[in-house]
Design a protein around this motif. Structure first.
Motif, PDB file in Angstrom:
ATOM      1  N   PHE A 116      -1.112   7.350   1.400  1.00 36.42           N
ATOM      2  CA  PHE A 116      -1.033   6.025   0.786  1.00 36.42           C
ATOM      3  C   PHE A 116      -2.420   5.383   0.669  1.00 36.42           C
ATOM      4  CE2 PHE A 116       3.255   6.421   2.744  1.00 36.42           C
ATOM      5  CZ  PHE A 116       3.948   6.547   1.555  1.00 36.42           C
ATOM      6  N   ARG A 117      -3.282   5.658   1.640  1.00 29.46           N
ATOM      7  CA  ARG A 117      -4.638   5.103   1.601  1.00 29.46           C
ATOM      8  C   ARG A 117      -5.500   5.821   0.568  1.00 29.46           C
ATOM      9  NH1 ARG A 117      -4.870   5.877   7.716  1.00 29.46           N
ATOM     10  NH2 ARG A 117      -6.216   7.576   7.097  1.00 29.46           N
ATOM     11  N   ALA A 118      -5.260   7.104   0.356  1.00 34.22           N
ATOM     12  CA  ALA A 118      -6.130   7.953  -0.466  1.00 34.22           C
ATOM     13  C   ALA A 118      -6.283   7.446  -1.895  1.00 34.22           C
ATOM     14  CB  ALA A 118      -5.610   9.386  -0.467  1.00 34.22           C
ATOM     15  N   LYS A 119      -5.198   6.926  -2.475  1.00 33.82           N
ATOM     16  CA  LYS A 119      -5.283   6.462  -3.868  1.00 33.82           C
ATOM     17  C   LYS A 119      -6.252   5.298  -4.016  1.00 33.82           C
ATOM     18  CE  LYS A 119      -1.060   3.870  -3.139  1.00 33.82           C
ATOM     19  NZ  LYS A 119       0.356   3.961  -3.184  1.00 33.82           N
ATOM     20  N   VAL A 124       0.849  -1.197   0.000  1.00 31.54           N
ATOM     21  CA  VAL A 124       0.000   0.000   0.000  1.00 31.54           C
ATOM     22  C   VAL A 124       0.886   1.249   0.000  1.00 31.54           C
ATOM     23  CG1 VAL A 124      -1.795   1.298   1.230  1.00 31.54           C
ATOM     24  CG2 VAL A 124      -1.908  -1.196   1.150  1.00 31.54           C
ATOM     25  N   ASP A 125       2.023   1.170   0.673  1.00 29.28           N
ATOM     26  CA  ASP A 125       2.963   2.298   0.731  1.00 29.28           C
ATOM     27  C   ASP A 125       3.671   2.563  -0.602  1.00 29.28           C
ATOM     28  OD1 ASP A 125       2.352   2.784   3.361  1.00 29.28           O
ATOM     29  OD2 ASP A 125       4.192   1.930   4.184  1.00 29.28           O
ATOM     30  N   ASP A 126       3.619   1.605  -1.539  1.00 26.98           N
ATOM     31  CA  ASP A 126       4.228   1.815  -2.856  1.00 26.98           C
ATOM     32  C   ASP A 126       3.560   2.983  -3.565  1.00 26.98           C
ATOM     33  OD1 ASP A 126       5.998  -0.274  -2.672  1.00 26.98           O
ATOM     34  OD2 ASP A 126       4.879  -1.630  -3.980  1.00 26.98           O
ATOM     35  N   LYS A 127       4.317   3.635  -4.420  1.00 24.84           N
ATOM     36  CA  LYS A 127       3.737   4.728  -5.208  1.00 24.84           C
ATOM     37  C   LYS A 127       2.770   4.196  -6.247  1.00 24.84           C
ATOM     38  CE  LYS A 127       7.370   7.910  -4.380  1.00 24.84           C
ATOM     39  NZ  LYS A 127       8.364   8.799  -4.717  1.00 24.84           N
ATOM     40  N   GLN A 128       3.050   3.008  -6.766  1.00 25.81           N
ATOM     41  CA  GLN A 128       2.173   2.437  -7.798  1.00 25.81           C
ATOM     42  C   GLN A 128       0.851   1.986  -7.197  1.00 25.81           C
ATOM     43  OE1 GLN A 128       3.529  -1.157  -9.603  1.00 25.81           O
ATOM     44  NE2 GLN A 128       3.592  -2.305  -7.707  1.00 25.81           N
ATOM     45  N   ILE A 129      -0.156   1.939  -8.042  1.00 26.57           N
ATOM     46  CA  ILE A 129      -1.448   1.374  -7.670  1.00 26.57           C
ATOM     47  C   ILE A 129      -1.509  -0.017  -8.290  1.00 26.57           C
ATOM     48  CG2 ILE A 129      -3.938   1.531  -8.026  1.00 26.57           C
ATOM     49  CD1 ILE A 129      -3.641   4.563  -7.947  1.00 26.57           C
ATOM     50  N   TYR A 130      -1.817  -0.990  -7.487  1.00 25.48           N
ATOM     51  CA  TYR A 130      -1.877  -2.363  -7.974  1.00 25.48           C
ATOM     52  C   TYR A 130      -3.171  -2.573  -8.757  1.00 25.48           C
ATOM     53  CZ  TYR A 130       2.184  -3.633  -5.196  1.00 25.48           C
ATOM     54  OH  TYR A 130       3.452  -3.730  -4.681  1.00 25.48           O
TER      55      TYR A 130
END
Length: 123
Positions: free
Chosen positions: A78-81, A47-53
């Motif tokens: 990190f949660r917002a995305k 979740v802390d990654d910049k990418q969105i899975y």
């Protein structure tokens, strides 16, 4: 007489501590959800990654998914995305803040019913 005493003790314990929860340890490892209701999950580090899975977006599109759960230990940025994606698909989300949580689960896409998903962890 001893059977009556054990029933009384059981009722007292329920009165003091509440009804025992089914599979509490499992639920505390998965943000309060039974493992069998999870479509996909990410670790805190993921979740802390910049990418969105993309697997999470796919799981939120799945008609069986009913909600997104996020670990409250994670920073809002990190949660917002993932909150944005949940809103896009009209899925409610909950930030879980429970000091009893165990493990490294950071995000769960869940159903209200059991789903047949063998591999829930995104690699």
């Amino acid at each position: 007489m001893s059977e009556d005493k054990s029933q009384l003790e059981e009722r007292l314990m329920i009165g003091l501590h509440g009804t025992p929860e089914l599979k509490l340890g499992e639920k505390l490892e998965h943000l309060g959800v039974f493992r069998e209701r999870i479509l996909r999950l990410l670790t805190k580090d993921q979740v802390d990654d910049k990418q969105i899975y993309p697997e999470i977006e796919e799981a939120l599109k799945d008609p069986r998914s009913t909600r997104l759960l996020l670990n409250g230990d994670l920073a809002f940025d990190f949660r917002a995305k993932y909150i944005k994606i949940a809103r896009q698909y009209n899925k409610p989300y909950t930030v879980v803040n429970d000091p009893r949580l165990k493990g490294e689960v950071g995000l769960v896409v869940a159903s209200d019913q059991a789903v047949d998903v063998n591999e829930v962890e995104v690699k």
